[in-house]
Design a protein around this motif. Structure first.
Motif, PDB file in Angstrom:
ATOM      1  N   SER A 132       0.580  -1.289   0.015  1.00  0.00           N
ATOM      2  CA  SER A 132       0.032   0.001  -0.133  1.00  0.00           C
ATOM      3  C   SER A 132       0.952   1.230  -0.216  1.00  0.00           C
ATOM      4  CB  SER A 132      -0.680   0.115   1.124  1.00  0.00           C
ATOM      5  OG  SER A 132      -0.329   0.347   2.328  1.00  0.00           O
ATOM      6  N   LEU A 133       2.091   1.001   0.247  1.00  0.00           N
ATOM      7  CA  LEU A 133       3.052   2.224   0.221  1.00  0.00           C
ATOM      8  C   LEU A 133       3.168   2.904  -1.178  1.00  0.00           C
ATOM      9  CD1 LEU A 133       5.844   0.805   2.578  1.00  0.00           C
ATOM     10  CD2 LEU A 133       4.129   2.429   3.038  1.00  0.00           C
ATOM     11  N   THR A 134       3.582   4.292  -1.180  1.00  0.00           N
ATOM     12  CA  THR A 134       4.027   4.633  -2.611  1.00  0.00           C
ATOM     13  C   THR A 134       5.104   3.622  -3.285  1.00  0.00           C
ATOM     14  OG1 THR A 134       5.499   6.089  -1.819  1.00  0.00           O
ATOM     15  CG2 THR A 134       3.232   6.946  -2.141  1.00  0.00           C
ATOM     16  N   LYS A 135       5.461   3.915  -4.416  1.00  0.00           N
ATOM     17  CA  LYS A 135       6.397   3.219  -4.985  1.00  0.00           C
ATOM     18  C   LYS A 135       7.877   3.466  -4.323  1.00  0.00           C
ATOM     19  CE  LYS A 135       8.591   2.159  -9.348  1.00  0.00           C
ATOM     20  NZ  LYS A 135       8.698   2.381 -10.997  1.00  0.00           N
ATOM     21  N   ALA A 136       7.918   4.882  -4.192  1.00  0.00           N
ATOM     22  CA  ALA A 136       9.011   5.264  -3.817  1.00  0.00           C
ATOM     23  C   ALA A 136       9.522   4.906  -2.201  1.00  0.00           C
ATOM     24  CB  ALA A 136       9.170   6.902  -3.664  1.00  0.00           C
ATOM     25  N   ALA A 137       8.378   4.850  -1.452  1.00  0.00           N
ATOM     26  CA  ALA A 137       8.416   4.488   0.186  1.00  0.00           C
ATOM     27  C   ALA A 137       8.610   3.055   0.045  1.00  0.00           C
ATOM     28  CB  ALA A 137       7.178   4.750   0.711  1.00  0.00           C
ATOM     29  N   ARG A 138       8.033   2.332  -0.809  1.00  0.00           N
ATOM     30  CA  ARG A 138       8.273   0.679  -1.032  1.00  0.00           C
ATOM     31  C   ARG A 138       9.782   0.582  -1.338  1.00  0.00           C
ATOM     32  NH1 ARG A 138       3.935  -0.101  -3.318  1.00  0.00           N
ATOM     33  NH2 ARG A 138       4.764  -0.185  -5.567  1.00  0.00           N
ATOM     34  N   ALA A 161      12.309   2.204  -0.858  1.00  0.00           N
ATOM     35  CA  ALA A 161      13.052   2.596   0.131  1.00  0.00           C
ATOM     36  C   ALA A 161      13.186   1.453   1.322  1.00  0.00           C
ATOM     37  CB  ALA A 161      12.636   4.089   0.706  1.00  0.00           C
ATOM     38  N   VAL A 162      12.395   0.823   1.392  1.00  0.00           N
ATOM     39  CA  VAL A 162      12.281  -0.266   2.496  1.00  0.00           C
ATOM     40  C   VAL A 162      12.905  -1.289   1.823  1.00  0.00           C
ATOM     41  CG1 VAL A 162      10.734  -1.801   3.622  1.00  0.00           C
ATOM     42  CG2 VAL A 162      10.205   0.411   3.535  1.00  0.00           C
ATOM     43  N   LEU A 163      12.716  -1.747   0.647  1.00  0.00           N
ATOM     44  CA  LEU A 163      13.261  -2.852   0.047  1.00  0.00           C
ATOM     45  C   LEU A 163      14.717  -2.893  -0.359  1.00  0.00           C
ATOM     46  CD1 LEU A 163      10.221  -3.947  -2.366  1.00  0.00           C
ATOM     47  CD2 LEU A 163      10.835  -4.848   0.068  1.00  0.00           C
TER      48      LEU A 163
END
Length: 123
Positions: A106-112, A114-116
């Motif tokens: 559900s996170l934005t592509k950029a946030a996802r 950044a996590v990955l």
């Protein structure tokens, strides 16, 4: 049980712990969003609330008395599980995985990303 569930949740990439609701409720987040809430009753009973696909959530509630609509949460999208031993740890871990994936996706592509892309907790 609380320590095992917390440890498993924190093992997920980018998972962090927070206490936004006070010291009684541990919240696990990814990308700044909650995917698990853990607490322990005075009697020592562990409760874990997890995000869940609505159809799966309803099925789990029908099949397992220890799975209830999310306590103080959106009851369509969250379940609260009483970790009373009636469900094996592997099932609880699967539920944590599902919740984590729902929130991560559900996170934005950029946030996802950044996590990955984090390695050992560092960007």
């Amino acid at each position: 049980m609380l320590e095992q569930l917390t440890g498993y949740g924190l093992s997920k990439k980018g998972a962090v712990e927070d206490y936004p609701f006070g010291p009684e409720t541990l919240v696990l987040k990814v990308g700044g969003k909650m995917f698990a809430l853990l607490s322990q009753t005075d009697a020592g009973e562990t409760h874990i609330s997890l995000k869940c696909d609505p159809v799966i959530a309803a099925n789990l509630r029908e099949q397992h008395p220890c799975v209830q609509p999310g306590y103080h949460l959106n009851k369509t999208h969250w379940n609260t599980v009483v970790a009373d031993g009636s469900l094996p740890m592997s099932d609880l871990q699967d539920m944590i995985d599902h919740s984590y994936e729902l929130v991560l996706n559900s996170l934005t592509k950029a946030a996802r990303e950044a996590v990955l892309l984090r390695i050992d907790g560092k960007a």
